[in-house]
Structure formats: structure tokens, C-alpha cells
Design an enzyme around this catalytic site. Structure first.
Site, PDB file in Angstrom:
ATOM      1  N   GLU A   1       0.842  -1.196   0.000  1.00 39.69           N
ATOM      2  CA  GLU A   1       0.000   0.000   0.000  1.00 39.69           C
ATOM      3  C   GLU A   1       0.880   1.250   0.000  1.00 39.69           C
ATOM      4  OE1 GLU A   1      -2.126   0.635   3.823  1.00 39.69           O
ATOM      5  OE2 GLU A   1      -1.357  -1.345   4.318  1.00 39.69           O
TER       6      GLU A   1
ATOM      7  N   CYS B   1      -3.574  -3.352   4.265  1.00 42.57           N
ATOM      8  CA  CYS B   1      -2.685  -4.399   4.795  1.00 42.57           C
ATOM      9  C   CYS B   1      -3.130  -5.811   4.417  1.00 42.57           C
ATOM     10  CB  CYS B   1      -2.589  -4.274   6.316  1.00 42.57           C
ATOM     11  SG  CYS B   1      -2.108  -2.640   6.832  1.00 42.57           S
TER      12      CYS B   1
ATOM     13  N   HIS C   1      -2.790  -9.609  12.196  1.00 44.22           N
ATOM     14  CA  HIS C   1      -2.172  -8.426  11.592  1.00 44.22           C
ATOM     15  C   HIS C   1      -1.811  -7.521  12.762  1.00 44.22           C
ATOM     16  CE1 HIS C   1      -1.391  -4.753   9.589  1.00 44.22           C
ATOM     17  NE2 HIS C   1      -2.457  -4.159  10.098  1.00 44.22           N
TER      18      HIS C   1
HETATM   19  N1  CAA Z   1       1.482   3.368  30.611  1.00 40.57           N
HETATM   20  C1  CAA Z   1       0.845   2.322  30.025  1.00 40.57           C
HETATM   21  N2  CAA Z   1      -0.114   2.486  29.068  1.00 40.57           N
HETATM   22  C2  CAA Z   1      -0.405   3.731  28.664  1.00 40.57           C
HETATM   23  C3  CAA Z   1       0.220   4.860  29.219  1.00 40.57           C
HETATM   24  C4  CAA Z   1       1.198   4.643  30.242  1.00 40.57           C
HETATM   25  N3  CAA Z   1       1.835   5.652  30.810  1.00 40.57           N
HETATM   26  N4  CAA Z   1      -0.304   5.963  28.636  1.00 40.57           N
HETATM   27  C5  CAA Z   1      -1.228   5.528  27.729  1.00 40.57           C
HETATM   28  N5  CAA Z   1      -1.294   4.187  27.756  1.00 40.57           N
HETATM   29  C6  CAA Z   1      -2.137   3.298  26.939  1.00 40.57           C
HETATM   30  C7  CAA Z   1      -3.561   3.743  26.785  1.00 40.57           C
HETATM   31  O1  CAA Z   1      -4.366   3.424  27.916  1.00 40.57           O
HETATM   32  C8  CAA Z   1      -3.968   2.976  25.534  1.00 40.57           C
HETATM   33  O2  CAA Z   1      -4.211   1.646  25.868  1.00 40.57           O
HETATM   34  P1  CAA Z   1      -5.653   0.956  25.502  1.00 40.57           P
HETATM   35  O3  CAA Z   1      -5.862   1.226  24.038  1.00 40.57           O
HETATM   36  O4  CAA Z   1      -5.428  -0.480  25.816  1.00 40.57           O
HETATM   37  O5  CAA Z   1      -6.637   1.655  26.350  1.00 40.57           O
HETATM   38  C9  CAA Z   1      -2.681   2.969  24.706  1.00 40.57           C
HETATM   39  O6  CAA Z   1      -1.630   3.312  25.616  1.00 40.57           O
HETATM   40  C10 CAA Z   1      -2.673   3.970  23.573  1.00 40.57           C
HETATM   41  O7  CAA Z   1      -3.043   5.213  24.103  1.00 40.57           O
HETATM   42  P2  CAA Z   1      -4.039   6.160  23.295  1.00 40.57           P
HETATM   43  O8  CAA Z   1      -5.235   5.396  22.842  1.00 40.57           O
HETATM   44  O9  CAA Z   1      -4.256   7.393  24.076  1.00 40.57           O
HETATM   45  O10 CAA Z   1      -3.089   6.476  22.044  1.00 40.57           O
HETATM   46  P3  CAA Z   1      -3.299   7.475  20.866  1.00 40.57           P
HETATM   47  O11 CAA Z   1      -4.712   7.895  20.759  1.00 40.57           O
HETATM   48  O12 CAA Z   1      -2.262   8.533  20.970  1.00 40.57           O
HETATM   49  O13 CAA Z   1      -2.904   6.590  19.594  1.00 40.57           O
HETATM   50  C11 CAA Z   1      -3.480   4.867  18.028  1.00 40.57           C
HETATM   51  C12 CAA Z   1      -3.093   5.198  19.470  1.00 40.57           C
HETATM   52  C13 CAA Z   1      -4.948   5.272  17.798  1.00 40.57           C
HETATM   53  C14 CAA Z   1      -3.310   3.391  17.790  1.00 40.57           C
HETATM   54  C15 CAA Z   1      -2.572   5.667  17.047  1.00 40.57           C
HETATM   55  O14 CAA Z   1      -1.224   5.310  17.256  1.00 40.57           O
HETATM   56  C16 CAA Z   1      -2.932   5.469  15.588  1.00 40.57           C
HETATM   57  O15 CAA Z   1      -3.817   6.121  15.057  1.00 40.57           O
HETATM   58  N6  CAA Z   1      -2.215   4.542  14.879  1.00 40.57           N
HETATM   59  C17 CAA Z   1      -2.457   4.251  13.477  1.00 40.57           C
HETATM   60  C18 CAA Z   1      -3.749   3.480  13.246  1.00 40.57           C
HETATM   61  C19 CAA Z   1      -3.678   2.043  13.674  1.00 40.57           C
HETATM   62  O16 CAA Z   1      -2.628   1.451  13.832  1.00 40.57           O
HETATM   63  N7  CAA Z   1      -4.863   1.435  13.850  1.00 40.57           N
HETATM   64  C20 CAA Z   1      -4.947   0.024  14.187  1.00 40.57           C
HETATM   65  C21 CAA Z   1      -6.134  -0.645  13.553  1.00 40.57           C
HETATM   66  S1  CAA Z   1      -6.145  -0.310  11.780  1.00 40.57           S
HETATM   67  C22 CAA Z   1      -5.076  -1.453  11.107  1.00 40.57           C
HETATM   68  O17 CAA Z   1      -4.746  -2.410  11.718  1.00 40.57           O
HETATM   69  C23 CAA Z   1      -4.562  -1.206   9.717  1.00 40.57           C
HETATM   70  C24 CAA Z   1      -3.185  -0.618   9.808  1.00 40.57           C
HETATM   71  O18 CAA Z   1      -2.198  -1.364   9.798  1.00 40.57           O
HETATM   72  C25 CAA Z   1      -3.046   0.809   9.902  1.00 40.57           C
END
Ligand code: CAA
Length: 390
Positions: free
Chosen positions: A79, A111, A233
Site C-alpha cells: 500500500e 494491509c 495483523h
Molecule cells: N502506561 C501504560 N499504558 C499507557 C500509558 C502509560 N503511561 N499511557 C497511555 N497508555 C495506553 C492507553 O491506555 C492505551 O491503551 P488501551 O488502548 O489499551 O486503552 C494505549 O496506551 C494507547 O493510548 P491512546 O489510545 O491514548 O493512544 P493514541 O490515541 O495517541 O494513539 C493509536 C493510538 C490510535 C493506535 C494511534 O497510534 C494510531 O492512530 N495509529 C495508526 C492506526 C492504527 O494502527 N490502527 C490500528 C487498527 S487499523 C489497522 O490495523 C490497519 C493498519 O495497519 C493501519
């Protein structure tokens, strides 16, 4: 006739960033990245590596002369492809000096591309049992500096030879799949970075898993305890765990423990590479096979593929007798050991260095790139690929 994975290997570029240091630079607690997201190191592609070279380097590690002669279909799942017309497969076919009497194509559905490639390869081998198919999943995941997706970037490729009487994993016929038009993650042709609705993408990943899992159980009459392990994945290693936990209670305590232990083994490589999009599920499979020392021949492995947009599929395979003898454990250990850590400043500079898109000529310095195949530059809008002579 059994059809499946006869060989499997991966390649990741020689540079990486430590996620603890990225967290400090981004003013977040390191545990958010190492525990909350579940990533330790993120592979960084220098300008001299693109999805074509990553795939070619991955395949170079597994092919012998017999494969080169027998492969008559190259399927390149990506992709982050480099051309809207010509497939990455044609470049790889040339770089690896494969039999000219071959089909070469690129497959795109986020993916999910390499999974589509595997299913297509299965059909091709069923009709042509003497053939072999090279399936590649190769990507560079880019969300942008200082974005919420940044900690889930990565770069790398997986290469697989699909054949009759495979030495590693025989694919079973039952499979469950789903397509729904959603906007959780996408990358318009004018952008070199992905757009993502992070929370929605997480939800949909799990929703698709639950849907295809229910469908699979109904089709197959199998249950969770029939599985030695399930590979997911892995956009980041916590994601698969969240999905696995939604079904874990279907198994008894002993099975739960085994599935969780094997899940851990299936994430070790991804934890140190990051998201490689199309290759991520298969990097997880390599990790499980090479690091899961409790696995036994004859065990059933489940595979959950998810490509945003979105397509999901759950399918399975059976580990073949003495499969361990055909893995690339040492090569992969050497690859990890030979990588170089770069600082956050260096990573930001590498991230911003991109191949010119205005027709100008560029030559890239590859002296520090340890890969056998690299991108030397661009001239007349044509990428110049080079194979290092030993
Ligand atoms: N200690 C331990 N854990 C902590 C922490 C700390 N100090 N601070 C935060 N966390 C945890 C949170 O509780 C959260 O855990 P849960 O989801 O289990 O509740 C985790 O860390 C992530 O925190 P946030 O949700 O606040 O993180 P974020 O909003 O900044 O970003 C994300 C996370 C949404 C995955 C972002 O990185 C993102 O958008 N990534 C790209 C999209 C993606 O990967 N999506 C996955 C599904 S889509 C897919 O699979 C296709 C693909 O390949 C893209």
C-alpha cells in the site's frame, strides 16, 4: 494436494529508533509506547530503501536456483507502492533474475494485499502443481512526525514461496472473509502519508475479527481450543492482544495460557520492527515459528488479516513435519543484531528526505546501507536499483 508456505523470510532496513527515546522527545511517558502500544524499536527506511528493495532483499534471503526457475507468478502486496502503473513485482522479478515465463502483478487493499496474494497463489498452484509462487508483502508505514500514528510506523517486507507439498505450513481450505466500505485509514494518491481515524480503526479491527471468527467457526465446526496459536495483523503489538482477549474466554484455562504464550512469541519481531502493513501478519507468523519453542508439528495456526477500508479474513494452516529445519532463524537473528540505532534528530532528517517528484535527477549515498539491493537514485523519472556485488 497440500498447498501452502514452503519458505518464509523477512527483511527490515538497518536503521531503528528506540521507542523510549521517541516518547521522551514527544513528551509522553515511555510506557505509553512500550506497554500501551507495545513497541520497543521502530525500523526506519533510509532513502536508499523503498518497498521494491525491501521486498527484493526479503526474497533474496530465501530463494535458491530451483525457486528462480520454478516461480512463474510474482504477487506483490503493498500500500506504499512506487508507481501507479508498473507493478513492484516486475522490478523484483528482474532484480532476482527470475524465470521470464512468469506473471508479475501488484495487489492493493491496505494491509490485506499479501493475504489476497496467498489466496490467489493457492488457486494457481491447484491448477499448476509444479509451479511456485512468490508472494511479497512490503511497505513503509508513514503517518508523519509528531502525529498520533507516529509510534505505529515501521518499514520492512516478508517474502513467501507458495507451493504444493509445502515444508512449513499447509493452508486449509475453510476461510471466512468480509468487506465493508469504511474510512478508518486511507492514503489518497497525492499524499505520501496515511490519514487515519485511530480510535475508529481500532474498533473496526476488532469488529471485523469478531465477525470473521464467528463466520469461520460456523463454517468449520472448529473452536478456539483447536488452535495452537493465532497470529494477527499487527499495526502495533497491543492491537492483536485486544482482539484475542475478546474471544479468549471461549477456551479453558490451559488453552488460554497456551494461546497467550504463543501470542507473545508471535509479537517479538513486530515489537522490534513496527508496522509493515501488508507484511505485518506474516512477520508475526515468522516470529511465532522462530520464537515459539512449544509449537509442535501438526498444530493448527489461525491467521487474522485486516486491511483498512476494509477487508478482513480468518484462515488457517497446519504446521508440517520438521518445519523448523526450513526456517531462517540465524539469518533473522543476524539481521536484528546488525542494525544501527539512530537518534530522534537523525530519524526526523531521514523521514524528511524523500525521492524527488519533480523529474529532477538524484543520486543517493548508499555507503552505510548494509542491504544487498538498494535504490541508487532517480533519473528521467526512473528509479535506479543496484545489486551490490559480493
Ligand atoms: N502506561 C501504560 N499504558 C499507557 C500509558 C502509560 N503511561 N499511557 C497511555 N497508555 C495506553 C492507553 O491506555 C492505551 O491503551 P488501551 O488502548 O489499551 O486503552 C494505549 O496506551 C494507547 O493510548 P491512546 O489510545 O491514548 O493512544 P493514541 O490515541 O495517541 O494513539 C493509536 C493510538 C490510535 C493506535 C494511534 O497510534 C494510531 O492512530 N495509529 C495508526 C492506526 C492504527 O494502527 N490502527 C490500528 C487498527 S487499523 C489497522 O490495523 C490497519 C493498519 O495497519 C493501519
Amino acid at each position: 494436494m497440500k498447498i501452502g508456505i514452503d519458505k518464509i523470510g523477512f527483511y527490515a532496513p538497518h536503521l531503528y529508533v528506540d521507542m523510549n527515546k521517541l516518547a521522551v522527545a514527544r513528551n509522553v511517558e515511555p510506557e505509553k509506547f512500550t506497554i500501551g502500544i507495545g513497541q520497543e524499536k521502530m525500523a526506519i527506511a533510509p532513502i536508499t530503501q523503498d518497498p521494491v528493495t525491501l521486498a527484493a532483499n526479503a526474497a533474496l534471503n530465501i530463494l535458491n536456483d530451483e525457486d528462480r526457475a520454478k516461480i512463474d507468478f510474482v504477487i506483490f502486496g503493498t500500500e506504499s507502492g512506487i508507481d501507479n502503473s508498473k507493478s513492484g513485482a516486475v522490478y523484483v522479478h528482474h532484480l532476482l533474475d527470475l524465470n521470464p515465463n512468469a506473471r508479475s502483478i501488484e495487489v492493493k487493499q491496505a494491509c490485506y494485499g499479501a493475504t489476497a496474494g496467498i489466496q490467489m497463489a493457492k488457486g494457481h498452484i491447484a491448477l499448476n502443481p509444479e509451479s511456485r509462487v512468490l508472494v511479497l508483502g512490503s511497505d513503509i508505514a508513514r503517518y508523519g512526525l509528531n502525529t498520533s500514528g507516529e509510534s505505529t510506523q515501521g518499514a520492512g517486507a516478508v517474502a513467501m514461496v507458495i507451493s504444493a507439498n509445502p515444508k512449513i505450513l499447509a493452508l486449509e481450505d475453510k476461510s471466512a472473509y468480509l468487506t465493508v466500505d469504511i474510512m478508518d485509514f486511507w492514503r489518497p494518491v497525492y499524499s505520501d502519508k496515511a490519514f487515519v481515524d485511530g480510535k475508529f480503526s481500532n474498533e473496526q479491527y476488532i469488529h471485523f475479527f469478531n465477525t470473521v471468527w464467528e463466520q469461520y467457526k460456523a463454517k468449520s465446526d472448529l473452536a478456539l481450543n483447536d488452535f495452537e496459536a493465532i497470529c494477527f495483523h499487527l499495526p502495533y503489538t497491543k492491537m492483536g492482544l485486544k482482539a484475542l482477549r475478546t474471544v479468549l474466554e471461549e477456551a479453558n484455562e490451559v488453552d488460554q495460557e497456551r494461546l497467550l504464550a504463543n501470542y507473545k512469541s508471535s509479537t517479538l519481531y513486530n515489537r522490534n520492527v513496527g508496522n509493515i502493513y501488508t507484511g505485518s501478519l506474516y512477520l508475526s507468523l515468522v516470529s511465532l515459528l522462530e520464537q515459539g519453542d512449544q509449537l509442535k508439528d501438526g498444530s493448527r495456526i489461525g491467521l487474522y488479516s485486516y486491511g483498512s477500508g476494509a477487508v478482513g479474513e480468518f484462515f488457517t494452516g497446519i504446521l508440517q513435519p520438521n518445519y523448523r529445519e526450513y526456517l531462517q532463524v540465524e539469518k533473522h537473528a543476524n539481521l536484528f543484531a546488525a542494525r544501527t540505532e539512530i537518534s530522534i534528530e537523525e530519524y526526523e532528517a531521514v523521514f524528511q528526505e524523500t525521492v524527488p517528484v519533480d523529474g529532477s535527477t538524484a543520486e543517493f549515498d548508499a555507503t552505510k546501507d548494509t542491504a544487498a539491493i538498494y535504490l541508487a537514485g532517480i533519473k528521467d523519472n526512473m528509479r535506479q536499483y543496484v545489486t551490490k556485488k559480493n
